[in-house]
Design a protein around this motif. Structure first.
Motif, PDB file in Angstrom:
ATOM      1  N   ASP A 282       1.004  12.775 -12.893  1.00 34.95           N
ATOM      2  CA  ASP A 282       0.151  14.167 -12.330  1.00 34.95           C
ATOM      3  C   ASP A 282      -1.023  14.049 -13.555  1.00 34.95           C
ATOM      4  O   ASP A 282      -0.231  13.654 -14.811  1.00 34.95           O
ATOM      5  CB  ASP A 282       1.299  14.679 -13.374  1.00 34.95           C
ATOM      6  CG  ASP A 282       1.388  16.417 -12.997  1.00 34.95           C
ATOM      7  OD1 ASP A 282      -0.110  16.573 -12.613  1.00 34.95           O
ATOM      8  OD2 ASP A 282       1.226  17.349 -13.509  1.00 34.95           O
ATOM      9  N   PRO A 283      -1.959  14.310 -13.354  1.00 37.38           N
ATOM     10  CA  PRO A 283      -2.299  13.991 -11.732  1.00 37.38           C
ATOM     11  C   PRO A 283      -2.579  12.436 -11.332  1.00 37.38           C
ATOM     12  O   PRO A 283      -2.672  11.298 -11.980  1.00 37.38           O
ATOM     13  CB  PRO A 283      -4.119  14.147 -11.509  1.00 37.38           C
ATOM     14  CG  PRO A 283      -4.669  13.713 -13.321  1.00 37.38           C
ATOM     15  CD  PRO A 283      -3.063  13.962 -13.479  1.00 37.38           C
ATOM     16  N   PRO A 284      -2.613  12.223  -9.676  1.00 39.28           N
ATOM     17  CA  PRO A 284      -2.678  11.089  -9.095  1.00 39.28           C
ATOM     18  C   PRO A 284      -4.104  10.190  -9.525  1.00 39.28           C
ATOM     19  O   PRO A 284      -4.535  10.737  -9.858  1.00 39.28           O
ATOM     20  CB  PRO A 284      -2.421  10.953  -7.790  1.00 39.28           C
ATOM     21  CG  PRO A 284      -2.131  12.758  -8.063  1.00 39.28           C
ATOM     22  CD  PRO A 284      -2.656  13.325  -9.065  1.00 39.28           C
ATOM     23  N   VAL A 285      -3.818   9.319  -9.759  1.00 38.12           N
ATOM     24  CA  VAL A 285      -5.123   8.193 -10.345  1.00 38.12           C
ATOM     25  C   VAL A 285      -5.861   7.601  -9.482  1.00 38.12           C
ATOM     26  O   VAL A 285      -5.718   7.033  -8.398  1.00 38.12           O
ATOM     27  CB  VAL A 285      -4.461   7.282 -11.588  1.00 38.12           C
ATOM     28  CG1 VAL A 285      -5.735   6.448 -12.045  1.00 38.12           C
ATOM     29  CG2 VAL A 285      -3.432   7.684 -12.123  1.00 38.12           C
ATOM     30  N   THR A 286      -7.313   8.081  -9.708  1.00 40.29           N
ATOM     31  CA  THR A 286      -7.554   7.448  -8.942  1.00 40.29           C
ATOM     32  C   THR A 286      -8.781   5.885  -8.805  1.00 40.29           C
ATOM     33  O   THR A 286      -8.197   5.832 -10.090  1.00 40.29           O
ATOM     34  CB  THR A 286      -9.275   8.195  -8.963  1.00 40.29           C
ATOM     35  OG1 THR A 286      -9.703   9.135  -8.781  1.00 40.29           O
ATOM     36  CG2 THR A 286     -10.900   7.522  -8.489  1.00 40.29           C
ATOM     37  N   ALA A 287      -8.385   5.075  -7.676  1.00 45.91           N
ATOM     38  CA  ALA A 287      -8.046   3.907  -8.082  1.00 45.91           C
ATOM     39  C   ALA A 287      -8.754   2.911  -7.364  1.00 45.91           C
ATOM     40  O   ALA A 287      -9.420   3.622  -6.333  1.00 45.91           O
ATOM     41  CB  ALA A 287      -6.717   3.479  -8.249  1.00 45.91           C
ATOM     42  N   ILE A 288      -9.327   1.578  -7.668  1.00 41.52           N
ATOM     43  CA  ILE A 288     -10.209   0.451  -6.654  1.00 41.52           C
ATOM     44  C   ILE A 288      -8.610  -0.210  -6.436  1.00 41.52           C
ATOM     45  O   ILE A 288      -8.105  -0.716  -7.432  1.00 41.52           O
ATOM     46  CB  ILE A 288     -10.836   0.098  -7.579  1.00 41.52           C
ATOM     47  CG1 ILE A 288     -11.783   0.473  -8.246  1.00 41.52           C
ATOM     48  CG2 ILE A 288     -11.177  -1.559  -6.878  1.00 41.52           C
ATOM     49  CD1 ILE A 288     -12.928  -0.084  -8.562  1.00 41.52           C
ATOM     50  N   ALA A 289      -8.880  -0.416  -4.630  1.00 40.45           N
ATOM     51  CA  ALA A 289      -7.775  -0.862  -4.235  1.00 40.45           C
ATOM     52  C   ALA A 289      -7.560  -2.374  -4.293  1.00 40.45           C
ATOM     53  O   ALA A 289      -8.789  -2.044  -3.461  1.00 40.45           O
ATOM     54  CB  ALA A 289      -7.247  -0.215  -3.189  1.00 40.45           C
ATOM     55  N   GLN A 290      -6.925  -3.448  -4.275  1.00 33.19           N
ATOM     56  CA  GLN A 290      -7.630  -4.903  -3.728  1.00 33.19           C
ATOM     57  C   GLN A 290      -6.916  -4.597  -2.622  1.00 33.19           C
ATOM     58  O   GLN A 290      -5.690  -4.269  -2.460  1.00 33.19           O
ATOM     59  CB  GLN A 290      -7.110  -5.829  -4.448  1.00 33.19           C
ATOM     60  CG  GLN A 290      -8.272  -5.690  -5.848  1.00 33.19           C
ATOM     61  CD  GLN A 290      -8.159  -6.725  -6.543  1.00 33.19           C
ATOM     62  OE1 GLN A 290      -8.642  -7.848  -6.191  1.00 33.19           O
ATOM     63  NE2 GLN A 290      -6.853  -6.961  -7.923  1.00 33.19           N
ATOM     64  N   PRO A 291      -7.158  -5.502  -1.214  1.00 31.12           N
ATOM     65  CA  PRO A 291      -5.929  -5.936  -0.607  1.00 31.12           C
ATOM     66  C   PRO A 291      -5.892  -6.726  -0.572  1.00 31.12           C
ATOM     67  O   PRO A 291      -5.768  -8.268   0.043  1.00 31.12           O
ATOM     68  CB  PRO A 291      -7.436  -6.750   1.064  1.00 31.12           C
ATOM     69  CG  PRO A 291      -8.615  -7.600   0.183  1.00 31.12           C
ATOM     70  CD  PRO A 291      -8.228  -6.006  -1.130  1.00 31.12           C
ATOM     71  N   THR A 292      -4.012  -6.952  -1.467  1.00 28.22           N
ATOM     72  CA  THR A 292      -3.329  -7.668  -1.770  1.00 28.22           C
ATOM     73  C   THR A 292      -2.797  -8.566  -1.219  1.00 28.22           C
ATOM     74  O   THR A 292      -2.525 -10.048  -1.135  1.00 28.22           O
ATOM     75  CB  THR A 292      -2.608  -7.354  -2.602  1.00 28.22           C
ATOM     76  OG1 THR A 292      -2.741  -5.827  -3.626  1.00 28.22           O
ATOM     77  CG2 THR A 292      -1.661  -8.310  -3.661  1.00 28.22           C
ATOM     78  N   GLY A 293      -1.870  -8.033   0.025  1.00 29.18           N
ATOM     79  CA  GLY A 293      -0.702  -8.357   1.319  1.00 29.18           C
ATOM     80  C   GLY A 293      -1.692  -9.757   1.919  1.00 29.18           C
ATOM     81  O   GLY A 293      -2.291 -11.010   2.117  1.00 29.18           O
ATOM     82  N   GLU A 294      -3.316  -9.372   2.305  1.00 25.70           N
ATOM     83  CA  GLU A 294      -4.206 -10.154   2.870  1.00 25.70           C
ATOM     84  C   GLU A 294      -4.680 -11.708   2.318  1.00 25.70           C
ATOM     85  O   GLU A 294      -4.892 -12.038   2.559  1.00 25.70           O
ATOM     86  CB  GLU A 294      -5.355  -9.709   3.074  1.00 25.70           C
ATOM     87  CG  GLU A 294      -5.180  -8.584   4.029  1.00 25.70           C
ATOM     88  CD  GLU A 294      -6.298  -8.093   4.906  1.00 25.70           C
ATOM     89  OE1 GLU A 294      -7.664  -8.732   4.795  1.00 25.70           O
ATOM     90  OE2 GLU A 294      -6.669  -5.973   5.077  1.00 25.70           O
ATOM     91  N   LEU A 295      -4.840 -11.181   0.539  1.00 26.05           N
ATOM     92  CA  LEU A 295      -4.667 -11.988   0.025  1.00 26.05           C
ATOM     93  C   LEU A 295      -4.148 -13.138  -0.300  1.00 26.05           C
ATOM     94  O   LEU A 295      -4.397 -14.555   0.013  1.00 26.05           O
ATOM     95  CB  LEU A 295      -5.493 -11.601  -1.369  1.00 26.05           C
ATOM     96  CG  LEU A 295      -6.490 -10.990  -2.039  1.00 26.05           C
ATOM     97  CD1 LEU A 295      -6.941 -10.135  -3.736  1.00 26.05           C
ATOM     98  CD2 LEU A 295      -7.896 -11.696  -1.713  1.00 26.05           C
ATOM     99  N   GLY A 296      -3.079 -12.630  -0.323  1.00 23.82           N
ATOM    100  CA  GLY A 296      -1.487 -13.467  -0.248  1.00 23.82           C
ATOM    101  C   GLY A 296      -1.952 -14.226   0.876  1.00 23.82           C
ATOM    102  O   GLY A 296      -1.413 -15.784   1.009  1.00 23.82           O
TER     103      GLY A 296
END
Length: 341
Positions: A282-296
Motif C-alpha cells: 500500500d500503495p502498489p509499487v511501480t516496477a520494471i518487470a523482466q520476462p523471468t520465465g522466458e529467460l530461464g
C-alpha cells in the motif's frame, strides 16, 4: 530393488540387449525392445545414473548457481530453469551464492566435481578466477541475468534500458525532478548497467543525477533501508527513490514508513524487478518487470545446444514498465507495460 540382470531374465534376453534398449540403440529388434520395456515396467527397474554416466560421459545433470535464493526474481528463474531442464531430460542441482563471490565459487567447484554436463550461472562479480577457468576450459556454461564481459559463452539476459527510459518519462511527466537511485554492486553487470541507464535517461530530460542521489546497495533489503535513510537525511531529500532491485525496494519502503512518511505523498518509490508482492503493498509499487520465465527457458535451451554440439547464440529480451500508484499516478490513466521492444 530389481537389477539389470533381473530385467534380462524376465525379458528372456541378455544383459547387453537390455543395456542397448535402455540406451536407445537402433540394433535391437522391435520384439526384444517390447519385452525389455515390459520387464522394466513390471519390475520397476531404475537404471543406475552414476554407472551410466561413466559409460556415456554424461550425467544428464545441470548445475545452476543463482545470486540469492531469497530474491523472488531468482526463485522464479530457478523454477523456470528446472521445468525447462526436466522437459529435456535433465535434472538440476541448485547452489545459492547469497551475493557472496566465495560462496559462488564453492558451489561452482562442487558442481564441477560432480561431473555435471553444463553450468548456468548468474555471477556475483566479474573477477572470479575459478569462473573464468571453467568457462575457458571447455565446461559448457551459460550466463543468465548477469555476465562476465569478455568471456565467450552464451549470455541470456533482459535489456532494461527502454523500460528505464519509460520510467523516467513517467516520473518527469508527473513533475518529479529530484530522482535518486539505490544502485546494485558496481562489480555486477546489472548493478552498473542500471545506474548508467538511469543517468542517461535523466540526461535526456536535462535532469542531473548528483552523487548524493546515488546510494550504493548490494541487492539485499538491508542495504535498501540503509541507503534510503541516508537519502531522507539530506538537506534536500529526493522526490523519487528508484531501487535497482526488488529487495532493496522493500527495504526502502520500510525506511520510509519508519520515519512516519507516506508513499507517494512524501516520497515516490519505483523498483527494478517486479514481483507478485508489489501489487499487495500500500500503495502498489511501480516496477520494471523482466520476462523471468522466458529467460530461464532460453538459458536451458542455450546450454543444451552447447552440450549437444549445436550452434548457440546469446539471447536478450526486453523488460517492461508496469505503472502502479507508488509514484503518484493513477494507473487507470497511464499506459502500462509500455516497453515491448
Amino acid at each position: 530393488m530389481a537389477s539389470i540382470k533381473d530385467v534380462a531374465a524376465a525379458a528372456g534376453v541378455s544383459v547387453a540387449t537390455v543395456s542397448r534398449v535402455l540406451n536407445d540403440h537402433p540394433s535391437v529388434s522391435d520384439n526384444a525392445r517390447t519385452r525389455v520395456l515390459a520387464a522394466v515396467a513390471a519390475l520397476g527397474y531404475r537404471p543406475n545414473a552414476v554407472a551410466r554416466s561413466l559409460r556415456t560421459d554424461q550425467t544428464r545433470t545441470l548445475g545452476l548457481v543463482i545470486s540469492d535464493v531469497l530474491n523472488p526474481y531468482f526463485t522464479e528463474l530457478a523454477r523456470s530453469v528446472e521445468e525447462a531442464a526436466r522437459a529435456l531430460g535433465y535434472s538440476v542441482i541448485i547452489g545459492n551464492a547469497d551475493e557472496r563471490p566465495e560462496l559462488q565459487d564453492h558451489h561452482v567447484r562442487t558442481l564441477l566435481d560432480r561431473r555435471i554436463d553444463g553450468l548456468l550461472v548468474s555471477p556475483t562479480d566479474g573477477g572470479s578466477p575459478l569462473m573464468l577457468e571453467a568457462a575457458r576450459g571447455g565446461t559448457p556454461m551459460v550466463f543468465v541475468d548477469r555476465w562476465i564481459p569478455g568471456v565467450d559463452v552464451p549470455v541470456v539476459r533482459s535489456d532494461g534500458r527502454a523500460a528505464v527510459r519509460d520510467l523516467v518519462a513517467h516520473l518527469h511527466g508527473l513533475g518529479h525532478r529530484r530522482l535518486a537511485i539505490i544502485a546494485g554492486p558496481a562489480a555486477t553487470t546489472t548493478g552498473s548497467e542500471r545506474v548508467r541507464a538511469f543517468r542517461e535517461a535523466l540526461a535526456e530530460y536535462g535532469v542531473p543525477l548528483p552523487e548524493a542521489y546515488i546510494g550504493q546497495g548490494d541487492f539485499q533489503a538491508e542495504s535498501g533501508r540503509r541507503v534510503t535513510e541516508g537519502f531522507l537525511d539530506l538537506p534536500e531529500p529526493p522526490e523519487v527513490i528508484f531501487a535497482a532491485d526488488n529487495l532493496m525496494a522493500l527495504g526502502a519502503l520500510d525506511a520510509v514508513r519508519a520515519r512516519g512518511l507516506r508513499v507517494p505523498d512524501d516520497v515516490a518509490l519505483a523498483a527494478f524487478d517486479d514481483i507478485p508482492w508489489f501489487v499487495h503493498t500500500d500503495p502498489p509499487v511501480t516496477a520494471i518487470a523482466q520476462p523471468t520465465g522466458e529467460l530461464g527457458r532460453a538459458a536451458v535451451r542455450a546450454l543444451a545446444d552447447l552440450i549437444e554440439g549445436r550452434p548457440w547464440q546469446s539471447v536478450t529480451l526486453p523488460a517492461r514498465l508496469v505503472v502502479r500508484r507508488s509514484c503518484g499516478a493513477n494507473p487507470d490513466q497511464n499506459v502500462q507495460n509500455r516497453s515491448q521492444s
